[in-house]
Design a protein around this motif. Structure first.
Motif, PDB file in Angstrom:
ATOM      1  N   ASP A 184       0.846  -1.191   0.000  1.00 49.73           N
ATOM      2  CA  ASP A 184       0.000   0.000   0.000  1.00 49.73           C
ATOM      3  C   ASP A 184       0.884   1.244   0.000  1.00 49.73           C
ATOM      4  OD1 ASP A 184      -2.290   1.474   0.019  1.00 49.73           O
ATOM      5  OD2 ASP A 184      -2.764   1.145   2.144  1.00 49.73           O
ATOM      6  N   ARG A 185       0.414   2.284  -0.719  1.00 50.94           N
ATOM      7  CA  ARG A 185       1.199   3.509  -0.870  1.00 50.94           C
ATOM      8  C   ARG A 185       0.789   4.579   0.140  1.00 50.94           C
ATOM      9  NH1 ARG A 185       3.623   3.872  -6.305  1.00 50.94           N
ATOM     10  NH2 ARG A 185       5.166   2.225  -6.015  1.00 50.94           N
ATOM     11  N   VAL A 186       1.715   5.496   0.419  1.00 47.66           N
ATOM     12  CA  VAL A 186       1.396   6.666   1.250  1.00 47.66           C
ATOM     13  C   VAL A 186       0.382   7.506   0.483  1.00 47.66           C
ATOM     14  CG1 VAL A 186       2.350   8.722   2.356  1.00 47.66           C
ATOM     15  CG2 VAL A 186       3.770   6.673   2.111  1.00 47.66           C
ATOM     16  N   LYS A 187      -0.574   8.064   1.189  1.00 48.55           N
ATOM     17  CA  LYS A 187      -1.588   8.914   0.536  1.00 48.55           C
ATOM     18  C   LYS A 187      -2.143   9.895   1.555  1.00 48.55           C
ATOM     19  CE  LYS A 187      -3.775   5.249  -0.881  1.00 48.55           C
ATOM     20  NZ  LYS A 187      -2.738   4.290  -0.403  1.00 48.55           N
ATOM     21  N   PRO A 188      -3.020  10.832   1.131  1.00 49.47           N
ATOM     22  CA  PRO A 188      -3.515  11.818   2.101  1.00 49.47           C
ATOM     23  C   PRO A 188      -4.112  11.173   3.355  1.00 49.47           C
ATOM     24  CG  PRO A 188      -4.144  12.464  -0.115  1.00 49.47           C
ATOM     25  CD  PRO A 188      -3.534  11.085  -0.225  1.00 49.47           C
ATOM     26  N   VAL A 189      -3.809  11.814   4.479  1.00 50.08           N
ATOM     27  CA  VAL A 189      -4.167  11.250   5.785  1.00 50.08           C
ATOM     28  C   VAL A 189      -5.670  10.975   5.907  1.00 50.08           C
ATOM     29  CG1 VAL A 189      -4.148  11.704   8.272  1.00 50.08           C
ATOM     30  CG2 VAL A 189      -2.215  12.389   6.885  1.00 50.08           C
ATOM     31  N   GLU A 190      -6.498  11.885   5.334  1.00 56.20           N
ATOM     32  CA  GLU A 190      -7.960  11.698   5.491  1.00 56.20           C
ATOM     33  C   GLU A 190      -8.395  10.368   4.883  1.00 56.20           C
ATOM     34  OE1 GLU A 190      -7.123  14.617   3.064  1.00 56.20           O
ATOM     35  OE2 GLU A 190      -6.033  14.878   4.957  1.00 56.20           O
ATOM     36  N   ARG A 191      -7.796  10.006   3.736  1.00 57.71           N
ATOM     37  CA  ARG A 191      -8.190   8.746   3.093  1.00 57.71           C
ATOM     38  C   ARG A 191      -7.702   7.554   3.909  1.00 57.71           C
ATOM     39  NH1 ARG A 191      -6.719   7.647  -2.553  1.00 57.71           N
ATOM     40  NH2 ARG A 191      -8.195   5.947  -2.218  1.00 57.71           N
ATOM     41  N   ASN A 237       6.894   7.401  11.389  1.00 58.95           N
ATOM     42  CA  ASN A 237       7.068   5.968  11.119  1.00 58.95           C
ATOM     43  C   ASN A 237       6.333   5.500   9.863  1.00 58.95           C
ATOM     44  OD1 ASN A 237       8.635   5.881  13.366  1.00 58.95           O
ATOM     45  ND2 ASN A 237       7.165   4.812  14.661  1.00 58.95           N
ATOM     46  N   GLY A 238       5.627   6.412   9.203  1.00 61.84           N
ATOM     47  CA  GLY A 238       4.974   6.080   7.935  1.00 61.84           C
ATOM     48  C   GLY A 238       3.921   4.994   8.061  1.00 61.84           C
ATOM     49  N   ARG A 239       3.096   5.096   9.113  1.00 57.38           N
ATOM     50  CA  ARG A 239       2.142   4.002   9.289  1.00 57.38           C
ATOM     51  C   ARG A 239       0.835   4.470   9.937  1.00 57.38           C
ATOM     52  NH1 ARG A 239       5.899   1.364  13.979  1.00 57.38           N
ATOM     53  NH2 ARG A 239       4.942   2.333  15.787  1.00 57.38           N
ATOM     54  N   VAL A 240      -0.228   3.734   9.618  1.00 56.94           N
ATOM     55  CA  VAL A 240      -1.484   3.894  10.353  1.00 56.94           C
ATOM     56  C   VAL A 240      -1.375   2.988  11.573  1.00 56.94           C
ATOM     57  CG1 VAL A 240      -3.979   3.525  10.318  1.00 56.94           C
ATOM     58  CG2 VAL A 240      -2.826   4.332   8.254  1.00 56.94           C
ATOM     59  N   GLU A 241      -1.751   3.495  12.725  1.00 61.84           N
ATOM     60  CA  GLU A 241      -1.757   2.668  13.940  1.00 61.84           C
ATOM     61  C   GLU A 241      -3.192   2.489  14.420  1.00 61.84           C
ATOM     62  OE1 GLU A 241       2.516   4.224  15.765  1.00 61.84           O
ATOM     63  OE2 GLU A 241       0.713   4.414  16.973  1.00 61.84           O
ATOM     64  N   MET A 242      -3.499   1.304  14.876  1.00 63.96           N
ATOM     65  CA  MET A 242      -4.790   1.082  15.545  1.00 63.96           C
ATOM     66  C   MET A 242      -4.524   0.946  17.040  1.00 63.96           C
ATOM     67  SD  MET A 242      -7.398  -1.302  13.376  1.00 63.96           S
ATOM     68  CE  MET A 242      -6.911  -2.808  14.147  1.00 63.96           C
ATOM     69  N   HIS A 243      -5.387   1.594  17.817  1.00 64.16           N
ATOM     70  CA  HIS A 243      -5.291   1.521  19.274  1.00 64.16           C
ATOM     71  C   HIS A 243      -6.676   1.257  19.850  1.00 64.16           C
ATOM     72  CE1 HIS A 243      -1.200   3.368  19.804  1.00 64.16           C
ATOM     73  NE2 HIS A 243      -1.468   3.786  18.573  1.00 64.16           N
ATOM     74  N   LEU A 244      -6.683   0.725  21.068  1.00 65.35           N
ATOM     75  CA  LEU A 244      -7.905   0.662  21.869  1.00 65.35           C
ATOM     76  C   LEU A 244      -7.668   1.612  23.040  1.00 65.35           C
ATOM     77  CD1 LEU A 244      -8.383  -3.197  21.683  1.00 65.35           C
ATOM     78  CD2 LEU A 244      -9.996  -1.483  20.785  1.00 65.35           C
TER      79      LEU A 244
END
Ligand code: AVI
Length: 316
Positions: A184-191, A237-244
């Motif tokens: 997957d490529r880097v893209k605008p944060v909202e997307r 870090n160039g990543r989406v993170e999921m948290h609870l």
């Protein structure tokens, strides 16, 4: 009655929650319910990766097949309920197909489906965790190999582990083998955030299911209503993170061990790294693979890269 429990789940949860930055490895998101929810995620409008990669495979398959090598065995890492495999099998007509998956149920289903759809292609399922030792079936010993690792699953590994994994794939498949990998490529944060925090709340349910699993399998008493799903973009870090994230002060016990969370404290449950073109190629090179060709959709949202396993050499 508690479900059958993988002892490593207990160990990882107890150790991860006791860390200064509490975290649980993302692989534990995928129990039966989690895998169903992930399948639902792949069908959401906001979750572009699956759709985009499938369309890319459909559109570029003749080119990919021409470059990926003739008369090979296709080895798929983490075959799951993949709907992309038939596209590859149809175009390449490999000499054998080797799906590798940790879940015997999924593996048997997908092997049976491929068997029914492609009766001339021998299927040799391997039930294994592809991050650990994998023994390929002797039947493909003499065949060139093409590894298939779609879905941007590589993004769920931090770069150091991703590099180790790519080296491991090279060891499994052998020098000169090829790998077709989705990134997957880097893209605008909202997307990105919309993809990991969808308005229907499916990803939230997927993430919160981990707490249900802890209660179900480890006899925990987590008050699930005291946590909410959060997806954020970590730019450095160039990543989406999921948290609870705890929405109020809360405490719970698992296996006699007590944990306290203050409002706002989180459990980090997943990373999903996104790569630019050079970053993606560098990762492959670091993992022992030379990129040969790459394909992206018109919007540049997702990339498929074909690479060849390098011989060890003294580099200048
Ligand atoms: C499996 N993996 C590639 C997915 C991703 O996009 O990182 C997992 C996922 N997590 C939330 N949505 C999808």
């Amino acid at each position: 009655m508690l479900d059958r429990v993988d002892p490593a789940f207990r160990t990882d949860v107890l150790a991860g929650l006791a860390e200064p930055i509490p975290s649980i490895p993302a692989r534990w998101l995928y129990d039966r319910r989690g895998s169903e929810l992930f399948d639902d995620i792949t069908r959401l409008d906001t979750y572009y990766p699956t759709r985009t990669e499938t369309a890319l495979l459909e559109a570029k398959m003749p080119e990919i097949a021409a470059l990926a090598g003739d008369d090979c065995a296709i080895v798929e890492f983490g075959s799951g309920s993949s709907t992309k495999t038939p596209l590859l099998l149809e175009a390449m007509r490999p000499r054998a197909y080797v799906p590798i998956d940790i879940s015997g149920d999924y593996l048997r289903d997908s092997a049976a489906r491929v068997d029914a759809e492609f009766p001339d292609i021998p299927v040799h399922p391997v039930e294994a965790d592809f991050t650990k030792e994998v023994i390929l079936p002797g039947a493909i010993d003499s065949m060139p190999r093409l590894g298939f690792f779609p879905g941007s699953t590589i993004g769920n590994f931090v770069p150091r582990s991703a590099t180790d994994l790519l080296r491991h794939f090279r060891d499994i498949l052998g020098v000169g083998s090829r790998l077709l990998i989705g990134m997957d490529r880097v893209k605008p944060v909202e997307r990105l955030i919309a993809a990991y925090d969808d308005p229907q709340g499916v990803t939230a349910e997927f993430n919160l299911n981990l707490l249900h699993r802890i209660n179900r399998e480890l006899g925990g008493d987590v008050d699930i209503a005291a946590f909410e799903h959060c997806a954020l973009w970590h730019d450095m870090n160039g990543r989406v993170e999921m948290h609870l994230v705890a929405t109020r002060d809360t405490g719970f016990s698992i296996d006699g061990q007590r944990f306290a969370f203050a409002a706002g404290q989180s459990i980090h449950t997943e990373n999903s790294h996104k790569y630019g073109p050079r970053g993606a190629r560098l990762l492959l090179l670091a993992g022992g693979w030379t990129p040969l060709a790459e394909w992206t959709d018109d919007a540049g949202d997702f990339a498929l890269i074909l690479a060849e396993a390098q011989r060890n050499r003294f580099a200048p």
